[in-house]
Design a protein around this motif. Structure first.
Motif: not given
Length: 137
Positions: A101-130
């Protein structure tokens, strides 16, 4: 000596401001007064909960020899500020997300479902790809 009664009166008037509530935060969240607001705050937005969103085709991802599906959703008519990246386990028994969620220029991100380190990295990579413009900032 005249200062003492004035000081004592000031202290007595200020004491309620220092008093602490005997109710716990959980107690407050469950009271009639705060319950509705608390539940509204903790509820996922409808576009997330109902998956009524703009989305892209899911892609297969291999992590530790297992296959997963990675996808990206965003709120209709407000994709730039409301996004959700998702990793689904291939067997359908688990799902993890990264709500952005972006408010102005600030981006806030909240993991859901308690992803492990690798899964969180995949989620972050997906965000940056898009959101390739975010990498340039």
């Amino acid at each position: 000596m005249k200062k003492f009664p004035l000081l004592a009166l000031a202290f007595c008037l200020a004491t309620p401001a220092f008093a602490q509530s005997t109710q716990t935060t959980a107690d407050l969240a469950n009271t009639v007064k705060y319950r509705h607001a608390y539940q509204s705050m903790t509820k996922l937005p409808d576009w997330v909960a109902k998956a009524t969103a703009v989305s892209v085709p899911a892609e297969t991802l291999k992590l530790d020899g297992k296959s997963y599906l990675v996808g990206h959703l965003c709120k209709p008519h407000d994709c730039g500020d409301h996004q959700l990246d998702i990793v689904f386990s291939e067997d359908g028994k688990a799902v993890w997300g990264l709500l952005s969620r972006r408010y102005g220029k600030t981006l806030y991100q909240m993991p859901l479902g308690e992803p492990n380190t690798e899964t969180l990295a995949a989620l972050t990579a997906s965000y940056h790809k898009n959101n390739p413009d975010d990498l340039a900032k």
